[in-house]
Enzyme design. Structure first.
Site, PDB file in Angstrom:
ATOM      1  N   ASP A 155       0.867  -1.185   0.000  1.00  0.00           N
ATOM      2  CA  ASP A 155       0.000   0.000   0.000  1.00  0.00           C
ATOM      3  C   ASP A 155       0.903   1.234   0.000  1.00  0.00           C
ATOM      4  O   ASP A 155       0.912   2.027   0.942  1.00  0.00           O
ATOM      5  CB  ASP A 155      -0.920  -0.013   1.221  1.00  0.00           C
ATOM      6  CG  ASP A 155      -1.902   1.146   1.214  1.00  0.00           C
ATOM      7  OD1 ASP A 155      -2.125   1.725   0.129  1.00  0.00           O
ATOM      8  OD2 ASP A 155      -2.427   1.488   2.287  1.00  0.00           O
ATOM      9  N   ILE A 156       1.661   1.380  -1.060  1.00  0.00           N
ATOM     10  CA  ILE A 156       2.664   2.443  -1.168  1.00  0.00           C
ATOM     11  C   ILE A 156       1.994   3.713  -1.675  1.00  0.00           C
ATOM     12  O   ILE A 156       1.328   3.701  -2.708  1.00  0.00           O
ATOM     13  CB  ILE A 156       3.809   2.012  -2.113  1.00  0.00           C
ATOM     14  CG1 ILE A 156       4.328   0.625  -1.701  1.00  0.00           C
ATOM     15  CG2 ILE A 156       4.918   3.044  -2.105  1.00  0.00           C
ATOM     16  CD1 ILE A 156       4.785   0.521  -0.258  1.00  0.00           C
ATOM     17  N   GLU A 157       2.193   4.814  -0.960  1.00  0.00           N
ATOM     18  CA  GLU A 157       1.493   6.054  -1.303  1.00  0.00           C
ATOM     19  C   GLU A 157       2.411   7.272  -1.301  1.00  0.00           C
ATOM     20  O   GLU A 157       1.953   8.398  -1.121  1.00  0.00           O
ATOM     21  CB  GLU A 157       0.318   6.267  -0.333  1.00  0.00           C
ATOM     22  CG  GLU A 157      -0.702   5.138  -0.360  1.00  0.00           C
ATOM     23  CD  GLU A 157      -1.917   5.401   0.509  1.00  0.00           C
ATOM     24  OE1 GLU A 157      -2.262   6.579   0.681  1.00  0.00           O
ATOM     25  OE2 GLU A 157      -2.513   4.434   1.017  1.00  0.00           O
ATOM     26  N   ASN A 158       3.711   7.050  -1.510  1.00  0.00           N
ATOM     27  CA  ASN A 158       4.647   8.188  -1.486  1.00  0.00           C
ATOM     28  C   ASN A 158       5.150   8.581  -2.875  1.00  0.00           C
ATOM     29  O   ASN A 158       6.115   9.335  -3.006  1.00  0.00           O
ATOM     30  CB  ASN A 158       5.832   7.874  -0.572  1.00  0.00           C
ATOM     31  CG  ASN A 158       6.672   6.703  -1.068  1.00  0.00           C
ATOM     32  OD1 ASN A 158       6.329   6.055  -2.062  1.00  0.00           O
ATOM     33  ND2 ASN A 158       7.775   6.417  -0.382  1.00  0.00           N
TER      34      ASN A 158
END
Length: 562
Positions: A155-158
């Site tokens: 859940d990568i959000e950067n």
């Protein structure tokens, strides 16, 4: 053999894991657990006792490659170095697995400190994950003690894609050393490609994609781009058996936008997408929201599970009926006592009038399309195909008598509009479905086809209103040889480059544009929200045929549209 020994054997048998999970099913529900977003979070094991959820995503491992975990109020004990030591979660993981649930550890989250400098660092970290949470033996500290998770979720959000494809590939090699089936999943935002996990999804073997159709311009209620993701699954993903999940908020308070309380809309949406072999089910944020939120006294998660089950049974019944019909048709010589099935698809002789409306990105436009024709009853079926960014629909209408129709497209359209009015009448006679190509990106007020193409014996006349752009968008590098679409794309890009977005002081929900520095901009609650484009892409307007699109596209092509 003593009675006590028999009892012990029977007890051990009862405690064996019941592997009820079916990876290939289209009725699975995945829920994120750990962040207590509703403030009413119960233990992991409590939720696992429900038959309504199948995959649990522990959220989150929010710091890496130096490990850091956060499970809100569910765990506070630590090792001497500060890493969480969660004995209760460890017990619950094993309880869940004994109930046939799959438990994955989710990496990332909206807040945290995580990134890789290169692929080499990511591959090294794969061993750390395996040793700390998998079957590896190289870690001195195991937050879940002897409990072993069933895989990992990204859940990568950067907006930093570096390393994740390499990490996933390395994990696959380590999984091969294990004693059970492991899974990898990702949680992309619905705009394609995702700025954080786009490279991962394109280059790694991922089992599940939990696509977030909330807090974005693309949602079930408008500009639903499921077909784009379906094309990804079928043509781009290295794993052609990847399962796509419809990601939704578990309640109105779980997200800023995208929550759906209209069960009829949920039912029709699920029915539309569940027939694809790529559909896996629904993903929810989060457990505390989805289990406590009730509609008419029924938990939201239970409502969704029932809708999935119903859609799956309907699809199965349809297939069975089709097979029965085929068998009946081929057995015409059997005795009169045989029962024949009536075919659901019948030949229709009709004439067709085609009119094409091409919708393209704009900052402000209102398109009013009037379609008038005589009453016509047609019988057929609908089949949808897609390619990235384009939806092609082969359709006829199902036994409906239509005397007139008026379609109004307002500024909810996410992109500028180029409308080419034309009146054409073509007569054909056919017993097969007529193919009508439609290219559109819009946010309709109701869940219906964005552009209506009707098979009728009369002429369809489309009367568009004037499309205008701001005065600041006229200084483009267009030439007399440019097509109308190319000219519009250049005008929009000049507008974006000047920092004027949609050319107005306000924006309408769902409008899209580009910022001057190449970010993708979406209007959310009357304010612009900016998102970084994936590596190697930037936001600009471009044309394809008669259409103009505004979205992230390859940077090296940008100069062609200025």
């Amino acid at each position: 053999m003593s009675l006590l020994y028999i009892i012990l054997l029977f007890t051990q048998f009862l405690l064996l894991p019941t592997d009820a999970f079916d990876r290939s099913a289209n009725t699975n529900i995945a829920v994120y657990w750990g962040q207590n977003s509703a403030g009413t979070q119960e233990s992991l094991a409590t939720y696992c006792e429900s038959s309504d959820a199948d995959i649990f995503l522990l959220s989150f491992l929010n710091q890496f490659p130096t490990l850091g975990l956060n499970f809100a109020n569910a765990c506070s004990d630590t090792f001497s170095d500060g890493l969480l030591h969660c004995t209760q979660i460890a017990e619950d993981i094993e309880t869940c697995q004994s109930l046939g649930k799959k438990v994955l550890l989710s990496l990332g989250g909206a807040s945290g400190s995580y990134l890789f400098s290169d692929d080499s660092q990511a591959e090294t970290f794969a061993q750390t994950l395996w040793d700390t949470f998998g079957e590896g033996t190289g870690a001195s500290e195991r937050p879940f003690d002897s409990a072993v998770v069933d895989g990992f979720d990204f859940d990568i959000e950067n907006n930093n894609e570096v390393g994740y494809s390499a990490l996933a590939t390395k994990l696959r090699t380590l999984f091969a050393e294990g004693t059970k089936q492991y899974y990898l999943s990702a949680a992309p935002q619905c705009p394609y490609p995702d700025a954080s996990v786009g490279d991962l999804l394109e280059n790694a073997d991922i089992d599940f994609a939990f696509i977030q159709f909330y807090n974005n311009y693309c949602s079930v209620s408008g500009q639903f781009n499921w077909d784009t993701w379906l094309t990804y699954a079928q043509t781009v993903s290295p794993n052609k058996n990847i399962k796509l999940f419809l990601g939704l908020p578990g309640s109105a308070s779980a997200a800023g936008s995208g929550y759906i309380s209209d069960t009829s809309l949920l039912e029709s949406t699920i029915a539309d997408i569940a027939s694809s072999s790529s559909f896996g089910g629904i993903a929810l944020w989060d457990a505390s929201q989805a289990f406590s939120n009730e509609l008419n006294g029924e938990p939201y998660v239970e409502i969704l599970k029932n809708l999935l089950t119903s859609a799956s049974q309907t699809a199965t019944t349809t297939v069975a009926t089709s097979k029965t019909s085929a068998a009946s048709t081929s057995s015409a010589s059997t005795s009169s006592a045989s029962t024949s099935q009536k075919k659901t698809t019948q030949s229709t002789t009709s004439t067709q009038s085609k009119s094409k409306v091409t919708l393209s990105p704009t900052a402000s436009s209102a398109i009013k399309t009037s379609i008038t024709q005589t009453t016509k009853t047609l019988t057929s079926s609908t089949k949808t195909k897609s390619s990235l960014g384009t939806t092609t629909t082969e359709s006829t209408l199902n036994s409906v008598a239509i005397t007139s129709m008026k379609t109004t497209l307002s500024s909810q359209i996410t992109s500028a509009a180029l409308v080419t009015p034309q009146t054409t009448t073509t007569s054909i006679v056919s017993s097969a479905p007529i193919q009508t190509a439609i290219t559109s990106t819009l946010s309709p007020a109701t869940k219906s086809s964005s552009v209506v193409s009707l098979q009728t014996a009369t002429t369809s006349t489309l009367s568009p209103t004037t499309t205008s752009t701001s005065s600041g968008s006229t200084s483009s590098g267009s030439t007399s040889s440019d097509s109308t679409a190319r000219t519009l794309a250049k005008e929009l890009n000049a507008q974006y480059a000047a920092g004027k977005l949609n050319g107005k002081s306000t924006c309408t929900e769902g409008e899209i544009a580009c910022s001057a520095d190449g970010k993708f901009a979406v209007c959310d609650h009357s304010a612009w929200v900016y998102m970084e484009c994936a590596s190697g892409t930037t936001c600009y307007a471009y044309d394809s045929g008669d259409s103009v699109y505004t979205q992230c596209n390859f940077s090296y092509l940008e100069s062609n549209y200025f």
